[in-house]
Structure formats: C-alpha cells, structure tokens
Enzyme design. Structure first.
Site, PDB file in Angstrom:
ATOM      1  N   ARG A 131      32.447  51.909  75.081  1.00 40.66           N
ATOM      2  CA  ARG A 131      33.349  52.610  76.006  1.00 40.66           C
ATOM      3  C   ARG A 131      33.353  52.032  77.416  1.00 40.66           C
ATOM      4  O   ARG A 131      33.273  52.761  78.413  1.00 40.66           O
ATOM      5  CB  ARG A 131      32.991  54.101  76.100  1.00 40.66           C
ATOM      6  CG  ARG A 131      33.231  54.859  74.843  1.00 40.66           C
ATOM      7  CD  ARG A 131      34.722  54.988  74.553  1.00 40.66           C
ATOM      8  NE  ARG A 131      34.934  55.211  73.132  1.00 40.66           N
ATOM      9  CZ  ARG A 131      35.339  56.365  72.608  1.00 40.66           C
ATOM     10  NH1 ARG A 131      35.596  57.371  73.406  1.00 40.66           N
ATOM     11  NH2 ARG A 131      35.506  56.489  71.309  1.00 40.66           N
ATOM     12  N   HIS A 183      42.618  54.896  68.462  1.00 35.43           N
ATOM     13  CA  HIS A 183      43.037  53.545  68.867  1.00 35.43           C
ATOM     14  C   HIS A 183      44.512  53.326  68.538  1.00 35.43           C
ATOM     15  O   HIS A 183      45.269  52.821  69.353  1.00 35.43           O
ATOM     16  CB  HIS A 183      42.188  52.478  68.151  1.00 35.43           C
ATOM     17  CG  HIS A 183      40.930  52.131  68.879  1.00 35.43           C
ATOM     18  ND1 HIS A 183      40.813  51.020  69.671  1.00 35.43           N
ATOM     19  CD2 HIS A 183      39.736  52.752  68.936  1.00 35.43           C
ATOM     20  CE1 HIS A 183      39.597  50.970  70.187  1.00 35.43           C
ATOM     21  NE2 HIS A 183      38.909  52.003  69.762  1.00 35.43           N
ATOM     22  N   ARG A 208      46.892  55.240  70.819  1.00 36.34           N
ATOM     23  CA  ARG A 208      47.017  54.646  72.147  1.00 36.34           C
ATOM     24  C   ARG A 208      47.911  53.407  72.119  1.00 36.34           C
ATOM     25  O   ARG A 208      48.693  53.155  73.013  1.00 36.34           O
ATOM     26  CB  ARG A 208      45.645  54.280  72.702  1.00 36.34           C
ATOM     27  CG  ARG A 208      45.738  53.907  74.188  1.00 36.34           C
ATOM     28  CD  ARG A 208      44.421  53.459  74.759  1.00 36.34           C
ATOM     29  NE  ARG A 208      43.886  52.377  73.973  1.00 36.34           N
ATOM     30  CZ  ARG A 208      42.621  52.245  73.653  1.00 36.34           C
ATOM     31  NH1 ARG A 208      41.745  53.138  74.034  1.00 36.34           N
ATOM     32  NH2 ARG A 208      42.206  51.212  72.934  1.00 36.34           N
ATOM     33  N   ARG A 209      47.769  52.618  71.053  1.00 29.16           N
ATOM     34  CA  ARG A 209      48.517  51.365  71.005  1.00 29.16           C
ATOM     35  C   ARG A 209      50.018  51.566  70.822  1.00 29.16           C
ATOM     36  O   ARG A 209      50.821  50.917  71.462  1.00 29.16           O
ATOM     37  CB  ARG A 209      47.956  50.473  69.891  1.00 29.16           C
ATOM     38  CG  ARG A 209      46.675  49.756  70.329  1.00 29.16           C
ATOM     39  CD  ARG A 209      46.229  48.768  69.301  1.00 29.16           C
ATOM     40  NE  ARG A 209      45.692  49.450  68.145  1.00 29.16           N
ATOM     41  CZ  ARG A 209      46.222  49.405  66.937  1.00 29.16           C
ATOM     42  NH1 ARG A 209      47.297  48.693  66.708  1.00 29.16           N
ATOM     43  NH2 ARG A 209      45.667  50.065  65.945  1.00 29.16           N
ATOM     44  N   GLU A 248      44.481  45.055  58.450  1.00 32.77           N
ATOM     45  CA  GLU A 248      43.093  45.495  58.230  1.00 32.77           C
ATOM     46  C   GLU A 248      42.308  44.351  57.627  1.00 32.77           C
ATOM     47  O   GLU A 248      42.576  43.941  56.496  1.00 32.77           O
ATOM     48  CB  GLU A 248      43.061  46.714  57.306  1.00 32.77           C
ATOM     49  CG  GLU A 248      43.368  48.009  58.039  1.00 32.77           C
ATOM     50  CD  GLU A 248      42.876  49.259  57.298  1.00 32.77           C
ATOM     51  OE1 GLU A 248      41.963  49.136  56.449  1.00 32.77           O
ATOM     52  OE2 GLU A 248      43.413  50.335  57.586  1.00 32.77           O
TER      53      GLU A 248
END
Lengths: 166, 166, 166
Positions: free
Chosen positions: B10, B48, B51-52, B60
């Site tokens: 973080r 994640h 947010r993107r 993957e």
C-alpha cells in the site's frame, strides 16, 4: 573514507560493497562477522566467498570488530559484512552492545585505510510479536544511526541500486 | 521503455503504475499475476479492477509471463502487476524461478511496446523464523535486482511518492 | 507548513521531527498519540520525554487528533508523534479510521501554525500470516499516502538521515 551501505535482504548490498572496496588500491581485507553455525549459514558464507574470489584476505570476526580494525589498518581497504550480525553476536554473548557500538563509531573516526561497512534495514515491517525481536530491531536502528553519523557517505540500496542518503 | 516500480505494501505502486501506463499511447494491457483463491484476494482484485475501469484489456497470467509479453507486444503498453506474486506462483508450482527470472530479464531487452512492472519490497523487516519465508524473500530480492538491471528506470515508492533510483 | 516524516523503527524520526519543530518560532506543542499501557510502552514514553526536555507543552491525544489540532492552532508549531499509533488506537476503539484519516487530511489544509507529523513504514517485510496485521499494514499505507498528499514536504529517514521524497 568511511562508507556505510544499508538496505533490505538481498538488495545487492554485499556485491556493491565488494565493488566499492575493490575500487580502492591495496589488498582488500574482508572482515566477516558471520559464523557458520548451521547448513543454511554455511551455504550463504560459501556463496559469498565463491563470488569474491582470489584477491581478498579473509578475517573471521564475530565480536572483536574494533580490535580487528586496529589490526588491519594500513593493510588495505576493509569491508565489514555485516553490522547486524555483529550486533546479534554481541547480544547473544551478553556483551554491552551499546558501549561496543559507541567504541566502533569512535574508532571509525581515526582509521587511515578506508572502511566499507554493510548493515541491514530490519525495522520497516510490522512490529514483531516477540519482545526479543523488538529489542533487536531497536538496537539495530540505533547502531545504524550511530555508524551513519560517523560515516562520510551512506548509501541505501533498493533493487541493487544505490540511493545516496549522505 | 522498461519501468520497474517497487515499494512496500500500500505504498501507491499500482496507482502510480496505472497512471504511467495510461500516459503511453495505445490500448493499455493489464497483465495480472494474481489468482482469486480466497475471499480476501477476490476483494483485492475486484478493488483493483474497479479503480482501473474501462480502457484496459485484462490478461490473467499467473505463470507464463514471458509468453504473455511476446503475445501482447505491439498491442499497447503492458502493466505487469506484480512480480512478487508471479514469483510465489512459480515457487508453488515447483517451477525453476531463477531460470524464469533470467528469461524475463532477457525478454525485457527485446520488447517493442513499453512494459511497466510492479514489485514489492519484502526484505526490510526482521528476519523471518520460517525457512520458506526466508527463501522467498531472498528470491524476491534476487528477482528485483535482476529485473532492475534490465530496466531503463526504477522508481521506489514511499507514501505514494516516487523516488527515482535509476 | 505541513511536514510528514516517515521511516522504519528507530530510524531517527522522532529526533529529526523534534529538531524541525524547535526550528520554528513559538512554544512547541507535543501531541503524543501513545498511551502508557505496559512497562515497555511507559519506558519508551519516558525516554522520549527525557530527551525532549523543558520547552515543550505536552498533550496526550490517543484518538481526537483533529480536535487537538484545532485547539492548538496558533499556540506554536505542533509535533504529532505518531500517526501509526493513532491508527492502531482508532482501530482498537472501533472508530471509522478511514473517515478520521480523511478528516485529518482536510484539517491539515487549513492550519495556521505548522504541523510536523511522524509515521512509520510497516509494509516492507514479509506479508504477515495474521489477517489483522495485514489489515493494519494496508490501513497504515493508505493513511501515509493520504497524509503525504496533504503535506507540503515528506521526508523518508534512513539511518537517521532524511531523504526528501516531496
């Protein structure tokens, strides 16, 4: 010239410290504070020796670092690898590590030949549960500050790359 | 252009890496090494992704990172998040992580589209009691050094702020 | 002026923060988030107080940091030591630490007297086994980023030496 090299585990400290020591004229003196007590440690020491190779003169100094610096002064640049193991050895032997650390800082002020010292960052994780581990990381932080104050240069290694902090 | 972004948990690595990737023209390719094996991990991956948002093409890739770079070269800038999970996946699968790390470093030398790689600092705490954890942090340190050597730039993040170390 | 000072355990953060606070005119206000709950903590607090000495005005603020900044604004430069203990106190009290962190960042934007804040790097070791420890280090990383964004300057301490990251 006194140079302190700090960083995390496997951040390239020893390789960088060896390169800096070999850049100084004279026979490089390797002052190892490690003791081969188990198979993992023996393997680590052997790997370090294999990488260093021929020109080095080796000294095994688990405790008497200040005396070793006095004895090797004038013989060539000294590489001390590493202070955090020296501290652990002092603590385990019941020695006054604070007095020894202050004596080291004082001795560094009067060396003729360069000294390159490797240490470790151990205080950037979660606070350990274990009181002994907490005491050790406090002592290591104090020792790093004390030696950094006596040093001409301090480099912090990240991913094998030096960041100059002094 | 090969950029390695390192730092603690973080510390803002992913956000910074995403911004750097989006600054490059082309369709951004997100190469995730994480696998959703439990609720905590699924929540992290979902956060994640949320947010993107829209423009990203997701891949993957728990293990075949070198192949994924070959397949996506030319498609746009690639963001690899993250190397330390890739390493853990390789170790768990019994793969030769050292050979894979060297192959990655070699592959990075011949990419046409930029690659931004995220990794973690895991070696600045107290030495772990657990031998597996010690082996992992040694391997992670080695991988970080190896990729840093192949990178054009290396940034170390502290409190969300980048320190340029290369 | 808002200054955030971060670094590992015993990296010299408090000493540096005190020096920076004393360099500002006015009566220095020491806002301690620590609570003396056991012998080890009491000894740590006593050592900090003994080093600081006479000129300081002390405030014990385990939780109400935003209110304490409002009450002391205009009285002199404030030293907040430290944010990671404040976060642990908030979590233990079942408070909404994310809301409190955002309120702190907002409050920092409107202070008249300088604020110097000390925090800790806790995310650069091996991932903790313990889910609570993982949640804490994630929260600490988020808080550090949030306060760093609100700060005018951010310094990272290594071996007692400041690296300016903002």
């Amino acid at each position: 010239m006194i140079l302190l090299i700090t960083g995390g585990a496997r951040s390239g400290k020893s390789g960088y410290a060896e390169a800096r020591t070999l850049a100084v004229p004279g026979v490089p003196q390797y002052i190892a504070t490690a003791q081969a007590r188990d198979a993992e440690m023996s393997a680590r020491i052997a790997a370090h020796q294999a990488r260093r190779g021929a020109p080095w003169r080796d000294h095994e100094v688990p405790l008497e670092l200040v005396a070793a610096l006095a004895q090797t002064d004038g013989a060539g640049p000294r590489l001390v690898d590493c202070l955090t193991l020296w501290l652990a050895n002092l603590m385990e032997a019941g020695r006054d590590w604070r007095a020894e650390g202050l004596a080291l800082a004082k001795a560094l002020g009067s060396q003729q030949s360069p000294v390159i010292l490797v240490t470790n960052e151990v205080g950037m994780g979660i606070v350990p549960d274990n009181a002994l581990a907490r005491a050790y990381r406090d002592a290591a932080g104090w020792l790093n500050q004390t030696v950094a104050e006596a040093a001409d240069e301090v480099h912090f290694l990240v991913s094998g790359l030096p960041l100059k902090v002094k």
